[in-house]
Design a protein around this motif. Structure first.
Motif, PDB file in Angstrom:
ATOM      1  N   MET A  27       9.387   2.037 -10.586  1.00  0.00           N
ATOM      2  CA  MET A  27      10.276   0.878 -10.480  1.00  0.00           C
ATOM      3  C   MET A  27      10.065   0.142  -9.159  1.00  0.00           C
ATOM      4  SD  MET A  27      14.427   0.752 -10.703  1.00  0.00           S
ATOM      5  CE  MET A  27      14.589   1.748  -9.212  1.00  0.00           C
ATOM      6  N   LEU A  28       9.909   0.877  -8.070  1.00  0.00           N
ATOM      7  CA  LEU A  28       9.688   0.255  -6.770  1.00  0.00           C
ATOM      8  C   LEU A  28       8.372  -0.518  -6.766  1.00  0.00           C
ATOM      9  CD1 LEU A  28      10.517  -0.136  -3.818  1.00  0.00           C
ATOM     10  CD2 LEU A  28       9.400   2.033  -3.285  1.00  0.00           C
ATOM     11  N   PHE A  29       7.329   0.067  -7.386  1.00  0.00           N
ATOM     12  CA  PHE A  29       6.026  -0.595  -7.418  1.00  0.00           C
ATOM     13  C   PHE A  29       6.093  -1.877  -8.245  1.00  0.00           C
ATOM     14  CE2 PHE A  29       1.683  -1.056  -9.166  1.00  0.00           C
ATOM     15  CZ  PHE A  29       1.002  -1.227  -7.968  1.00  0.00           C
ATOM     16  N   MET A  30       6.822  -1.865  -9.341  1.00  0.00           N
ATOM     17  CA  MET A  30       6.957  -3.061 -10.174  1.00  0.00           C
ATOM     18  C   MET A  30       7.730  -4.157  -9.441  1.00  0.00           C
ATOM     19  SD  MET A  30       7.670  -1.359 -13.940  1.00  0.00           S
ATOM     20  CE  MET A  30       7.886  -2.974 -14.667  1.00  0.00           C
ATOM     21  N   ILE A  31       8.777  -3.755  -8.714  1.00  0.00           N
ATOM     22  CA  ILE A  31       9.549  -4.745  -7.943  1.00  0.00           C
ATOM     23  C   ILE A  31       8.671  -5.410  -6.888  1.00  0.00           C
ATOM     24  CG2 ILE A  31      11.438  -5.025  -6.298  1.00  0.00           C
ATOM     25  CD1 ILE A  31      12.960  -2.882  -7.860  1.00  0.00           C
ATOM     26  N   LEU A  32       7.857  -4.602  -6.179  1.00  0.00           N
ATOM     27  CA  LEU A  32       6.977  -5.175  -5.158  1.00  0.00           C
ATOM     28  C   LEU A  32       5.929  -6.085  -5.774  1.00  0.00           C
ATOM     29  CD1 LEU A  32       6.431  -2.210  -2.669  1.00  0.00           C
ATOM     30  CD2 LEU A  32       7.776  -4.282  -2.337  1.00  0.00           C
ATOM     31  N   ASN A  33       5.446  -5.755  -6.981  1.00  0.00           N
ATOM     32  CA  ASN A  33       4.504  -6.645  -7.659  1.00  0.00           C
ATOM     33  C   ASN A  33       5.152  -7.990  -7.993  1.00  0.00           C
ATOM     34  OD1 ASN A  33       1.636  -5.536  -8.527  1.00  0.00           O
ATOM     35  ND2 ASN A  33       3.047  -3.796  -8.491  1.00  0.00           N
ATOM     36  N   ALA A  34       6.404  -7.932  -8.456  1.00  0.00           N
ATOM     37  CA  ALA A  34       7.117  -9.173  -8.773  1.00  0.00           C
ATOM     38  C   ALA A  34       7.333 -10.020  -7.511  1.00  0.00           C
ATOM     39  CB  ALA A  34       8.444  -8.850  -9.435  1.00  0.00           C
TER      40      ALA A  34
ATOM     41  N   GLY B   3       0.820  -1.217   0.000  1.00  0.00           N
ATOM     42  CA  GLY B   3       0.000   0.000   0.000  1.00  0.00           C
ATOM     43  C   GLY B   3       0.847   1.258   0.000  1.00  0.00           C
ATOM     44  N   ALA B   4       1.946   1.253   0.774  1.00  0.00           N
ATOM     45  CA  ALA B   4       2.829   2.411   0.799  1.00  0.00           C
ATOM     46  C   ALA B   4       3.445   2.660  -0.573  1.00  0.00           C
ATOM     47  CB  ALA B   4       3.914   2.214   1.850  1.00  0.00           C
ATOM     48  N   SER B   5       3.835   1.540  -1.250  1.00  0.00           N
ATOM     49  CA  SER B   5       4.408   1.684  -2.588  1.00  0.00           C
ATOM     50  C   SER B   5       3.371   2.231  -3.577  1.00  0.00           C
ATOM     51  CB  SER B   5       4.943   0.332  -3.067  1.00  0.00           C
ATOM     52  OG  SER B   5       5.402   0.413  -4.401  1.00  0.00           O
ATOM     53  N   LEU B   6       2.116   1.760  -3.433  1.00  0.00           N
ATOM     54  CA  LEU B   6       1.064   2.226  -4.330  1.00  0.00           C
ATOM     55  C   LEU B   6       0.782   3.720  -4.140  1.00  0.00           C
ATOM     56  CD1 LEU B   6      -1.129   1.666  -6.432  1.00  0.00           C
ATOM     57  CD2 LEU B   6      -2.636   0.982  -4.537  1.00  0.00           C
ATOM     58  N   PHE B   7       0.661   4.159  -2.885  1.00  0.00           N
ATOM     59  CA  PHE B   7       0.421   5.584  -2.627  1.00  0.00           C
ATOM     60  C   PHE B   7       1.614   6.440  -3.065  1.00  0.00           C
ATOM     61  CE2 PHE B   7      -2.671   4.024   0.651  1.00  0.00           C
ATOM     62  CZ  PHE B   7      -3.790   4.491  -0.006  1.00  0.00           C
ATOM     63  N   TYR B   8       2.824   5.886  -2.900  1.00  0.00           N
ATOM     64  CA  TYR B   8       4.021   6.610  -3.335  1.00  0.00           C
ATOM     65  C   TYR B   8       3.979   6.839  -4.842  1.00  0.00           C
ATOM     66  CZ  TYR B   8       8.986   7.711  -3.921  1.00  0.00           C
ATOM     67  OH  TYR B   8      10.160   8.312  -4.241  1.00  0.00           O
ATOM     68  N   LEU B   9       3.518   5.815  -5.593  1.00  0.00           N
ATOM     69  CA  LEU B   9       3.418   5.941  -7.042  1.00  0.00           C
ATOM     70  C   LEU B   9       2.319   6.945  -7.432  1.00  0.00           C
ATOM     71  CD1 LEU B   9       4.073   5.020  -9.957  1.00  0.00           C
ATOM     72  CD2 LEU B   9       2.407   3.162  -9.617  1.00  0.00           C
TER      73      LEU B   9
ATOM     74  N   GLN C  49       3.436  10.663  -5.752  1.00  0.00           N
ATOM     75  CA  GLN C  49       4.759  11.191  -6.055  1.00  0.00           C
ATOM     76  C   GLN C  49       5.054  11.097  -7.543  1.00  0.00           C
ATOM     77  OE1 GLN C  49       6.850  12.790  -4.067  1.00  0.00           O
ATOM     78  NE2 GLN C  49       8.355  13.055  -5.719  1.00  0.00           N
ATOM     79  N   GLY C  50       4.721   9.901  -8.116  1.00  0.00           N
ATOM     80  CA  GLY C  50       5.014   9.700  -9.532  1.00  0.00           C
ATOM     81  C   GLY C  50       6.507   9.565  -9.783  1.00  0.00           C
ATOM     82  N   GLY C  51       6.877   9.497 -11.035  1.00  0.00           N
ATOM     83  CA  GLY C  51       8.279   9.390 -11.386  1.00  0.00           C
ATOM     84  C   GLY C  51       8.728   7.965 -11.623  1.00  0.00           C
ATOM     85  N   LYS C  52       9.945   7.853 -12.171  1.00  0.00           N
ATOM     86  CA  LYS C  52      10.481   6.535 -12.507  1.00  0.00           C
ATOM     87  C   LYS C  52      10.818   5.715 -11.257  1.00  0.00           C
ATOM     88  CE  LYS C  52      12.417   7.978 -16.958  1.00  0.00           C
ATOM     89  NZ  LYS C  52      13.645   8.089 -17.773  1.00  0.00           N
TER      90      LYS C  52
END
Length: 413
Positions: A34-41, A18-24, A27-30
């Motif tokens: 990237m952090l959100f994709m890593i957590l999904n993996a 959830g923190a990664s999702l709200f950060y995306l 905040q936005g940005g690369k």
């Protein structure tokens, strides 16, 4: 991992996601993407761990006593165990933890063994371990538990397989060569115990009889067969044997420690082995919560049935040794030799042994002494020995199994 920790792991994972999702989102940005994709993996990896295959694990247990459903050991021995396991599936496993549980039937004592292995490319592996020295009794391996975790140690996945195996641990014995009691019997002490029921054939030919179906070829009397034209067999003289009845004291109050009772059981087992090896008929009396009277009514007694009883026997009796001997005099025939094994030294035992003599039973004592006997106990034992000798009762005292051959007036084989 306990159940109380599983929800915390889920909450921690959900909070990070959830923190990664709200950060995306805010905040936005690369970097946030990237952090959100890593957590999904990582989330996909953790979810697929449930299908790691550990739930369908299969295994085989092998021991140095064989790979069957049972094993027989002697007390004090260790058991070498090897477990071979195969895990179905293809998902990578970093390691597997194996837990084995060996449970003793009497008392419920359990031994827990925990090992680990890294599966090979075929998802197979094996572990080896050695049990602690086993006490006399019956043991059984319960189901084998296997578990694994993800590389982060967050979630644990379990599986098990069952391969029943029962272990019988016989009493410890020492090999005996001779017994002073047998030498006395050769000098005529047992002459009044002669009975055709307890007799064995000698090598001296006593005559000729009719052939009985099943007679060995060596028994056929060829000269008599040729003269009469009918099958004849040799008849051999029969040597009368004394019957020896062993009485084990199982009174709880008689023993100071568990080791003292185990010594008594080991002494009984060793004497039984020697007596049976000499070809002499036996009986066995054991009175406790579960009483057994082997050989009652002059029935034949085998080694296996007595040793099966000795595996489970405990010092759980409430009757005194004297009361047990009173029952022995009622249940068994006159003329047998009664060998009493136990630490009892009370007057009621003396009176009961005198009553046995009155019924033409010959008593003898194998006294089970304590290794750390108090001075007053040593003095009482000496008086007990002098009393037995004055009544010409065979007396032996032993505090360690290794000293039994010397106590019996013989030597170990």
């Amino acid at each position: 991992m306990s159940r109380s920790r599983i929800p915390r792991a889920w909450w921690l994972s959900a909070a990070l996601y959830g923190a990664s999702l709200f950060y995306l989102l805010f905040q936005g940005g690369k970097t946030s993407l990237m952090l959100f994709m890593i957590l999904n993996a990582l989330a996909v990896y953790l979810m697929l761990g449930r299908w790691s295959g550990i739930g369908g694990v299969q295994g085989i247990r092998q021991t140095d006593a064989g790979s069957g459903a049972g094993a027989i050991l002697s007390a004090g021995m260790r058991l070498q165990v090897k477990l071979r396991m195969a895990i179905p599936g293809f998902w990578p496993l970093p390691y597997v933890i194996v837990r084995e549980r060996l449970v003793r039937s009497m008392g419920g004592d359990a031994q827990l063994y925990e090992m680990s292995f890294v599966p090979d490319y075929r998802r197979r592996g094996e572990v080896k371990f050695e049990t602690a020295p086993l006490r006399r009794g019956r043991y059984e391996f319960q189901g084998t538990d296997c578990s694994t975790r993800d590389i982060f140690g967050l979630f644990e996945h379990r599986g098990s397989f069952a391969q029943p195996m029962k272990i019988q641990v016989l009493p410890r014995t020492i090999q005996l060569k001779d017994w002073r009691l047998f030498r006395r019997s050769q000098r005529g002490v047992f002459q009044h115990t002669l009975n055709s029921l307890w007799a064995r054939e000698t090598t001296q030919i006593d005559g000729v009889r009719e052939y009985i179906h099943g007679d060995r070829l060596s028994r056929i009397h060829w000269n008599a067969t040729a003269k009469t034209g009918q099958w004849k067999s040799k008849e051999f003289e029969r040597e009368a044997l004394p019957r020896v009845l062993f009485v084990l004291d199982r009174n709880t109050a008689s023993y100071r420690s568990l080791d003292q009772f185990e010594l008594a059981v080991s002494v009984v087992a060793s004497l039984l082995e020697l007596t049976i090896a000499k070809g002499m008929p036996i009986g066995f009396a054991s009175s406790g919560e579960t009483s057994r009277w082997f050989g009652e009514g002059r029935s034949y007694v085998t080694r296996d049935e007595v040793f099966q009883h000795l595996i489970d026997v405990e010092a759980d009796g409430k009757q005194s040794l004297g009361d047990v001997l009173v029952q022995v005099a009622e249940r068994y025939e006159p003329g047998i030799h009664v060998v009493v094994i136990g630490p009892s030294k009370d007057n009621r035992t003396v009176a009961a042994m005198q009553a046995l003599e009155g019924k033409r039973m010959m008593p003898s004592i194998v006294h089970i002494d304590s290794v750390h006997a108090l001075p007053e106990e040593a003095a009482k034992l000496q008086q007990w020995q002098m009393l037995c000798q004055s009544k010409q009762w065979e007396f032996s005292s032993v505090s360690q199994l290794d000293k039994l051959p010397q106590a019996l007036g013989g030597a170990s084989a």
